[in-house]
Design an enzyme around this catalytic site. Structure first.
Site: not given
Length: 613
Positions: A2, A50-51, A53-54, A76-77, A101, A364
């Protein structure tokens, strides 16, 4: 993933429209929802994009408030151990209304205070307001995966996930000279600096407390303190432990309520992440790679071979100079300050491609810095052990190619009191070393290189170089690049190799388990070869650059002419115009390989133009 913003004003003068403008400026970080909160007496305002994801429900939107309405959070995270922490908090009597979360972060702070962050495993930047005490807390994750900026003039405090949200409210004519020096020496601006004198980055592993008129910053995780007195030398034990931690890290980062994928370059690091992720999935995962029309830069065929071996759903994009030309003008908009890593362009394009299929990817990043994957670690050994006979080595270079001869001569061109990690990095990247910085620029103060703190055991010179990159290059350049490139496309990027447990483990591996028999990334390769045969990787390291040297003297030459000319350079007091024009002449005549030095000037002048137009 976010974007967060906020304003705290001592005179109870938080303006709702300013908060809305700040939040709208980072809408790309969170296209799924927007939330604003201003407290009753207008001393604090919090904004969120907000993006999802959960927990995709509206109940998990932010700002999020505690049931007692005293605490308000923008976050954010991702917190990868949130389920375990939630179970602990439920035993403490907290009643959860979502499966997010975010709610865990909120109640963790209410239960454990600022020390809650020491229990977190994840990437994050969040702000928490305590209405009763009128205190604001800002937190940033240990490795600096997520960004956080702030400005304070003793009356109004601003913070945001990106610099662009704060910039309209500060004096943009006052630049930080140290930041400019760092930029031309490193190619990026390290925390706590930003290009603006009035704005700072919250440093990695830190939290900020604003208590009425007092601002204090606390370090809760210090990289130097994670270095133990001894190292793990047993290869079998080290491989077993590292493999276990890696699988746990990847598994925890696959928690998602949306489709996910993996960035796959075909190199060691991304192949290891893709291999472990595929082994944990009962369905083919999606992998994404990017290639170049120029065959000598095109590594995508190796990514395709790895993807076919693993059985992933693979997607490729071929990059040409035309796509780069179209995107270069966007760099100042993405980063809000000078940022010269040209691999930001392919990273943006692979992010754009991935965002059409998934909303979250694994990357990675972090393997090279932990397992000595760069050639500069060998140079660290050479320059330290051979200082007294470098004149002899200069003679030996007569048989080398012109470019290799030039580069090696720059490696050996340092003063006896030179800060070697900084010097080696600058030469390796083709940037300005200390002598060149003086030759091409005039600054009021001498350049002060980034330093390393004391550790419990003395580090080998190669370990010092690795530590320098992990502490500065990784958060300042690589993670910044990935954050902006993915967030511009509404895509979340997770970094399994930077689970802090893996980093602390790798810091205390014997150096011979990182480089052995001339082979870098030794232990990581041993883990990878359990999934993919070693024969797939019997080739030189390529990296993720673009053919900038080729393009800058051909298709992109108009950029060079537009931004590196006497008129453009004369606008700024710190350029030595004649010297830089001579550098340009040498480059175009094929007499120097230092195209990145000119690229730094192009990007800086382009950034200035972007803020003045």
């Amino acid at each position: 993933m976010c974007g967060i913003t906020g304003i705290v004003n001592r005179r109870a003068n938080v303006k709702h429209d300013h908060l809305a403008q700040m939040t709208d400026s980072i809408a790309h970080r969170g296209p799924d929802a927007k939330g604003l909160f201003v407290n009753q007496n207008k001393t604090c305002g919090l904004g969120h994009r907000r993006l999802s994801i959960l927990d995709l429900s509206e109940a998990a939107n932010q700002p999020m408030h505690s049931s007692c309405e005293n605490y308000s959070l923008v976050y954010n995270g991702e917190l990868y151990n949130y389920k375990a922490l939630r179970a602990q908090l439920e035993q403490e009597g907290h009643d959860f209304k979502t499966t997010s979360d975010t709610e865990v972060v909120l109640y963790a702070f209410m239960t454990w205070g600022p020390k809650c962050v020491e229990k977190f495993n994840g990437m994050f930047a969040f702000a928490l307001w305590n209405e009763n005490t009128k205190q604001l807390f800002l937190f940033r994750d240990r490795l600096g995966i997520k960004p956080l900026f702030y400005a304070w003039d003793d009356e109004t405090f601003y913070f945001s996930s990106e610099l662009k949200a704060i910039a309209p409210y500060i004096d943009r004519t006052k630049w930080d000279e140290k930041a400019i020096q760092h930029y031309f020496r490193l190619g990026y601006i390290p925390s706590p600096h930003t290009i603006y004198a009035a704005v700072r980055k919250l440093e990695e592993g830190s939290y900020l407390q604003l208590d009425k008129a007092e601002l204090t910053i606390h370090k809760y995780w210090i990289l130097e303190e994670k270095v133990s007195k001894s190292t793990l030398t047993n290869e079998s034990e080290a491989k077993k432990l590292y493999h276990k931690l890696l699988k746990e890290s990847v598994k925890s980062r696959l928690q998602s309520d949306v489709p996910f994928g993996v960035f796959l370059s075909g190199g060691i690091d991304s192949s290891a992440i893709a291999a472990v992720a595929q082994s944990l999935s009962d369905q083919p995962i999606s992998t994404f790679s990017i290639g170049f029309e120029e065959a000598s830069f095109n590594e995508s065929r190796y990514a395709k071979e790895v993807a076919e071996h693993l059985g992933t759903k693979h997607h490729e994009f071929t990059l040409t100079h035309r796509e780069v030309q179209d995107l270069i003008a966007e760099i100042p908009i993405w980063y809000d300050e000078p940022f010269a890593d040209a691999s930001a362009l392919p990273t943006y394009l692979v992010s754009k491609m991935a965002s059409e299929k998934v909303k979250m990817v694994l990357t990675g990043d972090g393997g090279d810095e932990q397992f000595m994957g760069y050639g500069m670690y060998t140079w660290a050994d050479r320059l330290t052990t051979l200082k007294t006979i470098r004149w002899f080595l200069k003679k030996a270079l007569a048989a080398s190619s012109k470019t290799n001869k030039q580069r090696a001569s720059h490696y050996f061109d340092f003063n006896k009191d030179e800060h070697l990690p900084s010097h080696i990095f600058s030469v390796d990247q083709g940037l300005y070393n200390s002598k060149q910085l003086k030759h091409y620029f005039r600054f009021q103060e001498e350049y002060s290189p980034l330093q390393l703190g004391k550790t419990k055991r003395p580090l080998l010179v190669s370990e010092q170089q690795s530590f320098y990159d992990l502490k500065y290059y990784l958060p300042g350049d690589l993670l910044t690049k990935v954050d902006r490139a993915t967030m511009q496309n509404g895509l979340e990027a997770r970094v399994p190799l930077l689970d802090h447990r893996l980093v602390e483990f790798s810091l205390n591996l014997d150096e011979k388990l990182k480089r052995k028999g001339g082979d870098s990334k030794y232990l990581l390769k041993k883990v990878l070869y359990e999934y993919i045969p070693a024969a797939f990787f019997n080739r030189p390291k390529w990296g993720f650059g673009i053919p900038l040297n080729l393009w800058l003297s051909n298709e992109l030459k108009p950029l060079l002419d537009q931004y590196v000319n006497e008129e453009a350079l004369s606008k700024y007091s710190f350029y030595k115009v004649n010297e830089i024009m001579e550098l340009k002449k040498q480059y175009l005549e094929g007499k120097t390989y230092l195209f990145n030095q000119l690229w730094l000037v192009v990007v800086f002048n382009m950034w200035v133009e972007s803020i003045t137009n």
